[in-house]
Design an enzyme around this catalytic site. Sequence first.
Site: not given
Ligand code: DX5
Ligand code: ZN
Length: 216
Positions: A8, A33, A35, A37, A66, A68, A137, A142, A144-145, A175, A177, A197
């Site tokens: 990601s 990937h 994202d 938003m 992806h 959002m 999901m 929304g 990462g991390g 997607d 964690g 990510g």
């Molecule tokens: C969250 C995104 C993910 C995010 C995943 O809304 O859709 O793609 O980047 O990040 P990690 O892998 O750090 O949870």
């Molecule tokens: Zn994503």
Amino acid sequence: MTKIISPSLLSADFGNLKTECEMINASEAEWLHIDVMDGSFVPNISFGFPVIEAVKKHCNKMLDVHIMIVHPEKYVQRFAKAGAGMLTFHFEAAENPQEVINLIRAEGIKVGITINPDVPVSSLEPYINHVDMVLLMTVFAGYGGQKFIENSYDRIDELRAIMKRKNANCLIEIDGGVNLENASKLFEHGVNVLVAGNAIFNTPNPKDTIRDMLNS
Ligand code: DX5
Ligand code: ZN
């Protein structure tokens, strides 16, 4: 079984996007990937078309986009033009999911549909024979991390049962964690595509992490 890692971009170093793309090109990741938003469907804002176009110039892997965003139907053409190879929209954000599927198909790119962890998996049943991929999901979209939500394994099993009953053969993507610890269990549950990510970009050698995740 198809096994793909889709790192990601959200966790990449945005000051060095070209270098990050070159790392991805040299890695065993088949997809990248992306994202998007909008600050409306999700509280966060990430980036839009100019960044995707820039990444497309330097990255030779498939862009797994992806979105959002609210009103996904309004932007399908622009994402396709910017370089998306797969466009995944949120079921919750679409007034008419089938219309969005048809619009993406008309662009000649792959179609994905996704839901947040609080949306019943059965909501997707009418669409699974019309899409190339279902993204479940495993955190709330929304940021990462975030921490992987453990009941996701039951949701993956439920999706596979529905797919079997309906004779659907779309890919399953996860997607949120994902890391080296849970990757093998996810593959065992029949997941085809792992998005990660932080667990990739925040390691000393992301290329090695991608390889280890793929082989886990
Ligand atoms: C969250 C995104 C993910 C995010 C995943 O809304 O859709 O793609 O980047 O990040 P990690 O892998 O750090 O949870
Ligand atoms: Zn994503």
